[in-house]
Each structure stands twice: as structure tokens, then as C-alpha cells.
Design a protein around this motif. Structure first.
Motif, short mmCIF file in Angstrom:
data_model
loop_
_atom_site.label_atom_id
_atom_site.label_comp_id
_atom_site.label_asym_id
_atom_site.label_seq_id
_atom_site.Cartn_x
_atom_site.Cartn_y
_atom_site.Cartn_z
N LYS A 144 0.70 -1.35 0.08
CA LYS A 144 -0.06 0.03 0.05
C LYS A 144 0.71 1.30 0.22
O LYS A 144 2.03 1.09 0.46
N GLN A 166 0.81 5.61 -7.35
CA GLN A 166 -0.58 4.57 -7.66
C GLN A 166 -1.23 4.70 -6.03
O GLN A 166 -1.59 3.45 -5.76
N PRO A 167 -1.15 6.06 -5.44
CA PRO A 167 -1.52 5.77 -4.04
C PRO A 167 -3.11 5.27 -3.50
O PRO A 167 -4.00 5.45 -4.57
N ASP A 168 -2.85 4.47 -2.74
CA ASP A 168 -4.17 4.10 -2.17
C ASP A 168 -4.90 5.18 -1.45
O ASP A 168 -6.16 5.12 -1.08
N LEU A 175 -4.76 9.45 -0.04
CA LEU A 175 -4.01 10.48 -0.19
C LEU A 175 -4.32 11.55 0.90
O LEU A 175 -5.23 11.17 1.80
N ALA A 224 -5.85 10.68 -9.14
CA ALA A 224 -5.33 9.49 -8.86
C ALA A 224 -6.03 8.02 -9.05
O ALA A 224 -5.39 7.02 -9.20
N ARG A 225 -7.47 8.36 -9.37
CA ARG A 225 -8.22 7.17 -9.70
C ARG A 225 -7.94 6.63 -11.08
O ARG A 225 -8.38 5.52 -11.19
N ASN A 272 -5.32 4.26 -9.81
CA ASN A 272 -5.65 3.51 -8.64
C ASN A 272 -7.32 3.60 -8.44
O ASN A 272 -7.70 4.56 -7.60
N CYS A 303 -8.50 4.53 -4.61
CA CYS A 303 -7.84 5.46 -4.02
C CYS A 303 -8.79 6.51 -3.05
O CYS A 303 -10.00 6.58 -3.58
#
Lengths: 333, 333
Positions: free
Chosen positions: B139, B239-241, B243, B276-277, B280, B283
Motif C-alpha cells: 500500500k 498509484q496511491p491507495d 491521499l 489518482a483514480r 488506482n 484511492c
């Protein structure tokens, strides 16, 4: 600076998209290319006469231009053999590949031995400033795409040609190797150091006459995770007054990213306009350009009509049907 | 690799924001710094003892670290005189400035003459790949800011420290010179060539244990036109889960851009999450970190409460009050 005419090197390119550089020169400066050179396994043609190095040299070609782009960019042994033979025969070489001609010891040695020049147009020749975001006189338009390689450069070149044919003030501003090889000037944006990306675009599109349009070549896509940062630097450095949405309707997924679906034009419009208005609150989306090369004429017309009705924007394939309606829309701003 | 302890060079820094590097070392690795060195005109202190070069050397310092960042980065004549004296006295130099120590002939000559090392931590030491966008195990969390220099690095360092204190698997991933000087490892993202930005972040945050968190240091802002492309490469490469929205509530306008108003946290949330989505789809925004250094305690508490109520998200100043609630929110994913 690069001696013309060219012989266009297509190597062993696997598909037509990989030959963007050669195709661009062929379409926009055909007088600069005497023919094309292909290796076994090449699945691409740009419609020029196939020539050996000797035939092209006899026909007057002075520079062998690498007309294909590889993802990541590697100059293979098969390529090197041809390039060295070309140098020995008296050709200069020109390339926009990531890995530089000058960094290949065998090419550097052959060029030195035969007094030839290696043109790596990807390398920035200017120390760009950091962007200051100040508003500039003159007007700017930028094409932003749902994906990479959907026709943004063609849209810009066609629009520039149309504007100039109308006697309007217009300059095509190249931001990639193809555009630079075509026009001889520009910013190789994807090779610029990150902090200076937006500044390089401010540098490329300086203050100008109030009725002058910079037609800025787009790069990448805000939705393509490999290159989206480059695209956003263009949006913020270019401060566009107008955006054109560019699309390729038959693409099954984002180029090179099988896990990623293409965004819709509505998504592109909303994201691009929101971001563009940070730098230029007056920015408008003025039209849609669709690359219909994989559609028949009836299909293409139907596709354009459907998008035009759905988006409420002039929608054209500028390469197929001309950029007149986009020029009309720009002139109305 | 860089010999400790350090003497922190503050030069003639005009304001505290310019001393981000020195302050970061002081706050997160205080055991690595014996003191600070200031020139006439310096308006900054990081709260360490002022020392001459000789005093610091006697106290054990082995490296003079340039603790200040200049916009555009120039090593002035006044700086050079001190740096050369330091080399003569036996210090190594370490710097994250754009213009490299090694590119200054006088510094390169003095280093060679006295057998000292010039560490330019801004220079990438790795040939990064182009991003492939493939999902990775483990993650990742990224702080995105309404502006540059609003506390994203501090947020990440504080969150990493809190996660590790709880016995959770966590790694701070440095993306700028300060973070690299603090941790000895990372990607100097703003010096990476444009096409490889997102790939460098994929490289920095590889597949990991399913319960491991990479705490990625943020850079720039999607709303700062000079650096927004760098930020988007972080969002798509990381690819952050999760923010975290970072903000500085007293900033009158975007840093260095007097024509640009700060965006609201709602705008930041909507734009950052949408982008971001793309990389990922799962996110989430999990909290807000506010840099309240310019507010009194009561004002800070009121500011945090107001934002928390408005945004419906845990809102903290992690440096002032700890990152516990952000760690709670991460652990709930």
C-alpha cells in the motif's frame, strides 16, 4: 541545420504508430524526403519509394533520419550496421530517440572517422527557466488527447497550415522530436528535466502580437500514467486560451497500458479544462479532433456527427477533412 | 555514504522557507548536525549553535551540507569563498541545489586538491524505466498540497515515524533533496528527465508486503503551474491507495506566483482524487494535514476544527500534534 533531403529509416518497425516521425515528415514536408529504407521484418511503409543507401545517396539524400520511435529506445545491432554503413557512405544521421546516437561508441567513431554529423534532436539545446506563470500577450491553442498518439501533432500542423492559408498570424510550436525534425525548431519536452518543463513551454511560446496564435504541439495525455506529468506541464506552461480535444475512436485501451481503459471525451474535457483554468481562467474548449484513419468514410462521418451532437463542439478529422472549422472556432475567440 | 555529522550551511537565506533542507535535517535527524553556519544578511535560524568552520570541525563535523534552496539555484561568490575554505579545512560538501557543486570549476579544483568529496544529491544515480502502470502489491500513501512547501514532507516523515512506533510496516520514500539528505536514499524527482518521472516513482515504490505502507514524499502541487507536472507524475507513478491533503492556511498566494490565488481544499480533493483514480480506482482521501506554524495554539485548534467539520476528514497538524489520527485512518484501509 540538418541537411536535406532525407532518406527515412524505418528499421524493423512493428507497427505504423511506431513510424510517427517518418510519417510526419512524409505528410508535412514531403519535399524533404527522397525515399524510405526498411530492414527485414519491417511492417510499416510511409508510401515513399524503397531505396538502398546507395540509391538514396545518388538521388541526393544527405541525411539518414531515424523515422521510427521505440518505447524506451534501443539502437539494435541490426540498426547499427546500417547506420555505420550510411556514415561511411557520406550521410549525416538525425534522430529523436532517447538513447543518443552520440552515446553509441561505434557511431561516434564512424562519424568522426568520416567527418559526418550526428544530430540528436531530442537533446535540449537551451537552459530553460523555471516557469513564472505570468500572463503573456498573444493567443495559444493546445490539443489534449484521451491517449498518446491520437493525432495531436497532426491537428496542430493542419490547423497552423489552415490559419496561415487564411493570412492569419500563426506559428506551429514543436514539442517533440517529429515536430522538431519537421520544422527545425522547438522544445524536446520529454527530455527536459522535470523542474523546467513548464518553463520550457513558456520559453517556446513567448509574448506575441495580440492577434497571433501559437499552435502548440501536444504530448502524452493527462490520462496516460506514463506521461501525464509532461502533459500537465504543457497545459500550465502553455497557458492556452483554447483547447482542442483529440481522440482515436478505435483504440481498445491506453497505448502500451493494457490495464487502462480509454477515458471518455467528457472526462477529458472536464479534467483538462479544470487544470487549464488554473493558468488561464478564460480558457475554452473550442473543438474536437478525431483521428478516423481506421474508419471508412461513412463510419468516419457518423462518428464525427455522433461526437459533435454529444459534445456540442465542432468535431472534425483535420487530416481527412481539413481544419477549417477549428480555424473558424479559433477566429471567433 | 555522506559522512556525518554535518555542519548546516544557511548562507544568506532570506526567509525560513528557503532553509527547508536544514530545518528538515534539524527536525528529523538532529543527531547528524553539530551546528549551523550563517553569512551576513542571513534571516534564518534552525535553532542550532552558530559555529565557524573551525569550531564545527573541532566538534567533529565532517560534511558541510548546503541547507538552503534557491529558486533557480545560483552558487554566489560569497558562498563559494566559504565552500572553498571548508574544502581546504577538510570538509566534504553535500548539496541538493540545481546547479551542481561539481560544475563549479573552483569547487571541483579545491575538492581535487584536498582529496574531498562533492555530493550532489540532486543528480539521479539510476537509469529509471518508463512507467508501465501495472498494479503493485503493498500500500502507498501520498500527500498532495494546495501549494508547494506546505508541509507534505513533514507529514510523510511524521506519519512514517508514527507507523513504525506502532510496529507497523512503513517506509518513508524520499523524492527530494531534503528527504534524500535525511534518509540517504530516494529519487531526486525534480531532476529526472520528463519521460521517466512516473517510472522513477514506480522504481522507488516497488511491490511489497500486502500490509506494508510506502509513505511517499510529495512534491509541488497540481495547482502550482511551475511544478504541477512533477506532482502529477507522483500521483500516477505512486498509484496511491490513500491521499492526504496538505495546506498552509496563512499563505496569501501561491508560492512565488503573486498572480495565483490558493485553491480550496475541496478543489484539491476533487482534482487530485479524479487524477489518482486513473491509476488506482480504489484511492481514497483519508485526511488533511495543516501546517499551522504561523498560528497560535488556539487559532490552530480552531482552524483544524473548522476544516475537519467542513471536509468531513481527520484534520491534524502532524508536526504540532502528532500524526496519530492519520495513522489510524491508514490502518482502517
Amino acid at each position: 541545420m540538418i541537411q536535406t533531403p532525407y532518406l527515412l529509416f524505418l528499421g524493423d518497425a512493428p507497427d505504423q504508430l511506431a513510424a510517427k516521425v517518418a510519417q510526419g515528415i512524409r505528410d508535412w514536408r514531403p519535399e524533404n524526403a527522397v525515399g524510405q529504407f526498411r530492414l527485414p521484418g519491417c511492417n510499416v511503409s510511409v508510401g515513399l519509394q524503397d531505396m538502398t543507401l546507395a540509391e538514396a545517396h545518388a538521388a541526393g539524400a544527405r541525411t539518414l533520419v531515424i523515422g521510427v520511435a521505440n518505447r524506451g529506445g534501443v539502437i539494435s545491432a541490426a540498426w547499427q550496421a546500417v547506420l555505420i554503413e550510411a556514415l561511411e557512405m557520406g550521410f549525416d544521421l538525425a534522430s529523436g530517440l532517447h538513447n543518443l546516437l552520440r552515446d553509441e561508441p561505434a557511431l561516434a567513431a564512424a562519424a568522426a572517422a568520416h567527418g559526418r554529423t550526428l544530430h540528436d534532436v531530442r537533446i535540449p539545446s537551451v537552459k530553460y527557466p523555471i516557469a513564472d506563470g505570468k500572463p503573456r500577450s498573444g493567443k495559444r491553442v493546445l490539443a489534449v488527447g484521451t491517449d498518446c498518439s491520437v493525432g495531436k501533432m497532426y491537428t496542430a500542423l493542419a490547423l497552423d497550415a489552415e490559419m496561415r492559408a487564411r493570412g492569419l498570424k500563426s506559428t506551429f510550436r514543436a514539442t517533440g522530436q517529429t515536430g522538431i525534425l519537421i520544422t527545425g525548431d522547438g522544445v524536446p519536452l520529454d527530455a527536459v528535466v522535470a523542474d523546467f518543463m513548464a518553463g520550457s513551454i513558456e520559453y517556446l511560446t513567448p509574448p506575441n502580437d495580440p492577434d497571433h496564435w501559437d499552435i502548440i504541439e501536444g504530448q502524452g495525455s493527462l490520462f496516460h500514467v506514463s506521461y501525464s506529468g509532461v502533459t500537465l506541464a504543457l497545459v500550465h506552461g502553455g497557458q492556452p486560451d483554447a483547447l482542442i480535444l483529440s481522440h482515436e475512436p478505435t483504440r481498445p485501451h491506453m497505448r502500451g497500458l493494457p490495464e487502462y481503459a480509454m477515458p471518455g471525451l467528457e472526462e477529458l474535457r472536464d479534467v483538462a479544462l479544470t487544470l487549464a483554468r488554473v493558468a488561464n481562467p478564460a480558457c475554452q474548449v473550442i473543438g474536437v479532433s478525431v483521428n478516423t484513419q481506421h474508419l471508412g468514410e461513412d463510419e468516419a462521418r457518423a462518428c464525427l456527427s455522433e461526437i459533435e451532437a454529444r459534445m456540442g463542439l465542432p468535431t472534425v478529422d483535420p487530416f481527412r477533412h481539413g481544419a477549417g472549422r477549428l480555424a473558424d472556432a479559433l477566429s471567433a475567440i
